[in-house]
Design a protein around this motif. Structure first.
Motif, mmCIF file in Angstrom:
data_model
loop_
_atom_site.group_PDB
_atom_site.id
_atom_site.type_symbol
_atom_site.label_atom_id
_atom_site.label_comp_id
_atom_site.label_asym_id
_atom_site.label_seq_id
_atom_site.Cartn_x
_atom_site.Cartn_y
_atom_site.Cartn_z
ATOM 1 N N PHE A 233 47.162 43.054 41.226
ATOM 2 C CA PHE A 233 46.290 41.997 40.703
ATOM 3 C C PHE A 233 47.094 40.981 39.899
ATOM 4 O O PHE A 233 47.972 41.331 39.117
ATOM 5 C CB PHE A 233 45.193 42.601 39.826
ATOM 6 C CG PHE A 233 43.993 42.999 40.623
ATOM 7 C CD1 PHE A 233 43.073 42.046 41.046
ATOM 8 C CD2 PHE A 233 43.800 44.327 40.984
ATOM 9 C CE1 PHE A 233 41.970 42.396 41.807
ATOM 10 C CE2 PHE A 233 42.696 44.689 41.747
ATOM 11 C CZ PHE A 233 41.782 43.719 42.157
ATOM 12 N N HIS A 234 46.786 39.705 40.130
ATOM 13 C CA HIS A 234 47.499 38.627 39.442
ATOM 14 C C HIS A 234 46.722 37.322 39.558
ATOM 15 O O HIS A 234 45.796 37.212 40.370
ATOM 16 C CB HIS A 234 48.895 38.433 40.061
ATOM 17 C CG HIS A 234 48.848 37.955 41.485
ATOM 18 N ND1 HIS A 234 48.552 38.791 42.545
ATOM 19 C CD2 HIS A 234 49.018 36.725 42.039
ATOM 20 C CE1 HIS A 234 48.556 38.102 43.668
ATOM 21 N NE2 HIS A 234 48.826 36.833 43.397
ATOM 22 N N TYR A 235 47.110 36.348 38.755
ATOM 23 C CA TYR A 235 46.698 34.962 38.947
ATOM 24 C C TYR A 235 47.878 34.262 39.603
ATOM 25 O O TYR A 235 49.024 34.650 39.386
ATOM 26 C CB TYR A 235 46.416 34.271 37.600
ATOM 27 C CG TYR A 235 45.217 34.811 36.863
ATOM 28 C CD1 TYR A 235 43.928 34.498 37.276
ATOM 29 C CD2 TYR A 235 45.372 35.614 35.741
ATOM 30 C CE1 TYR A 235 42.821 34.994 36.601
ATOM 31 C CE2 TYR A 235 44.273 36.105 35.058
ATOM 32 C CZ TYR A 235 43.001 35.800 35.499
ATOM 33 O OH TYR A 235 41.915 36.290 34.831
ATOM 34 N N ASP A 236 47.623 33.215 40.415
ATOM 35 C CA ASP A 236 48.736 32.427 40.953
ATOM 36 C C ASP A 236 49.121 31.421 39.866
ATOM 37 O O ASP A 236 48.649 30.284 39.868
ATOM 38 C CB ASP A 236 48.315 31.675 42.228
ATOM 39 C CG ASP A 236 48.098 32.620 43.399
ATOM 40 O OD1 ASP A 236 48.499 33.794 43.302
ATOM 41 O OD2 ASP A 236 47.530 32.168 44.399
ATOM 42 N N THR A 237 49.937 31.856 38.936
ATOM 43 C CA THR A 237 50.285 31.012 37.794
ATOM 44 C C THR A 237 50.943 29.726 38.262
ATOM 45 O O THR A 237 51.867 29.753 39.074
ATOM 46 C CB THR A 237 51.272 31.762 36.880
ATOM 47 O OG1 THR A 237 50.782 33.076 36.723
ATOM 48 C CG2 THR A 237 51.430 31.075 35.540
ATOM 49 N N TRP B 30 41.447 36.211 39.778
ATOM 50 C CA TRP B 30 42.181 37.469 39.601
ATOM 51 C C TRP B 30 42.129 38.192 40.942
ATOM 52 O O TRP B 30 41.063 38.583 41.398
ATOM 53 C CB TRP B 30 41.492 38.246 38.482
ATOM 54 C CG TRP B 30 42.116 39.534 38.064
ATOM 55 C CD1 TRP B 30 41.566 40.777 38.161
ATOM 56 C CD2 TRP B 30 43.391 39.712 37.420
ATOM 57 N NE1 TRP B 30 42.423 41.723 37.635
ATOM 58 C CE2 TRP B 30 43.541 41.105 37.178
ATOM 59 C CE3 TRP B 30 44.429 38.853 37.046
ATOM 60 C CZ2 TRP B 30 44.681 41.625 36.566
ATOM 61 C CZ3 TRP B 30 45.565 39.382 36.435
ATOM 62 C CH2 TRP B 30 45.679 40.748 36.207
ATOM 63 N N HIS B 31 43.277 38.301 41.622
ATOM 64 C CA HIS B 31 43.230 38.812 42.992
ATOM 65 C C HIS B 31 44.420 39.703 43.327
ATOM 66 O O HIS B 31 45.445 39.679 42.632
ATOM 67 C CB HIS B 31 43.145 37.652 43.993
ATOM 68 C CG HIS B 31 44.316 36.717 43.935
ATOM 69 N ND1 HIS B 31 44.505 35.803 42.933
ATOM 70 C CD2 HIS B 31 45.382 36.563 44.777
ATOM 71 C CE1 HIS B 31 45.618 35.129 43.149
ATOM 72 N NE2 HIS B 31 46.175 35.569 44.253
ATOM 73 N N ALA B 32 44.267 40.474 44.390
ATOM 74 C CA ALA B 32 45.310 41.410 44.838
ATOM 75 C C ALA B 32 45.199 41.560 46.352
ATOM 76 O O ALA B 32 44.212 41.144 46.948
ATOM 77 C CB ALA B 32 45.077 42.776 44.191
HETATM 78 FE FE FE2 Z 1 48.323 35.265 44.790
#
Ligand code: FE2
Length: 249
Positions: A136-140, A197-199
């Motif tokens: 899980f992450h944000y595309d910063t 917030w995605h993975a």
């Molecule tokens: Fe991403």
């Protein structure tokens, strides 16, 4: 650049037709209701993907750079630079004026392409070995403005590998909602990378998933220190040091 033609139509014209066929109001409503996320189950006809994009995917296989970041990601990718040299059809899609105009209207901002030194601007992601995933992450965004991600499904021969999103995760007073999406060939996902917030869940034995990701920004400028950090991250987590050096050329 030589255009990819499909019958009498170029790929750019095909994309233009796909954009024109969308029910824009319905797409816009879904995008804003889902905190700047929308899934278009069939943007391009799967036959167009099979005939005109998959041969490029096959050709790029020897150029896939695999990376493993413990507890975060494992998988392969092909950068913008390699795509530009060997499979410019994907750049036709990325640079389609009709797509850019549609996206700008959708997100209510004037979007631009990323600068050419950004290897993520138009890249392929290969999930080919068991356990390939991204946590899980944000595309910063390291850009001065916001960055939007557009994903196009190319291969989805997988039960395990899904795009999972947690909507409204940090929104006070709203119940978080989890969405799971199989990005079948021709499907499209559009989201604000800083908000979603995605993975990607792990690939299982004998499966495969390939997607194209395109990035658009509201302001293509980036502070030099952030560019340095972004480059280092790309070199180690995605495309390798060689790609970084090529991008500087
Ligand atoms: Fe991403």
């Amino acid at each position: 650049m030589k255009e990819t033609t499909i019958g009498a139509e170029s790929l750019a014209q095909m994309v233009e037709r796909a954009v024109a066929a969308l029910d824009f109001e319905r797409v816009r409503r879904a995008y804003w209701e889902q905190e700047e996320f929308v899934f278009l189950e069939r943007f391009l006809p799967p036959a167009v993907v099979a005939e005109h994009l998959l041969p490029h995917v096959q050709r790029l296989r020897p150029d896939v750079h695999r990376a493993y970041v413990p507890r975060f990601k494992k998988g392969g990718s092909v950068s913008f630079y390699t795509i530009g040299e060997k499979a410019p059809a994907f750049l036709e899609l990325y640079r389609s004026p009709a797509l850019l105009a549609f996206l700008s209207r959708l997100v209510d901002a004037r979007l631009s392409l990323c600068p050419e030194e950004d290897p993520h601007s138009c890249a392929l992601y290969f999930y080919t070995e068991p356990g390939d995933h991204i946590g899980f992450h944000y595309d910063t965004s390291y850009y001065k403005g916001a960055r939007y991600t557009v994903l196009v499904g190319l291969v989805q021969r997988s039960e395990g590998c899904r795009l999972v999103c947690r909507l409204h995760k940090d929104q006070p007073g709203r119940e978080p909602r989890e969405l799971q999406v199989a990005t079948e060939p021709g499907s499209m996902v559009i989201f604000n990378g800083g908000k979603l917030w995605h993975a990607i869940t792990p690939l299982r034995e004998g499966e495969e998933r390939v997607s194209l990701t395109m990035e658009y920004v509201t302001d293509p400028r980036m502070a030099p220190l952030k560019r340095l950090f972004s480059n280092m991250k790309d070199a180690f987590a995605y495309f390798g040091v060689r790609a970084l050096l090529r991008g500087r050329r």
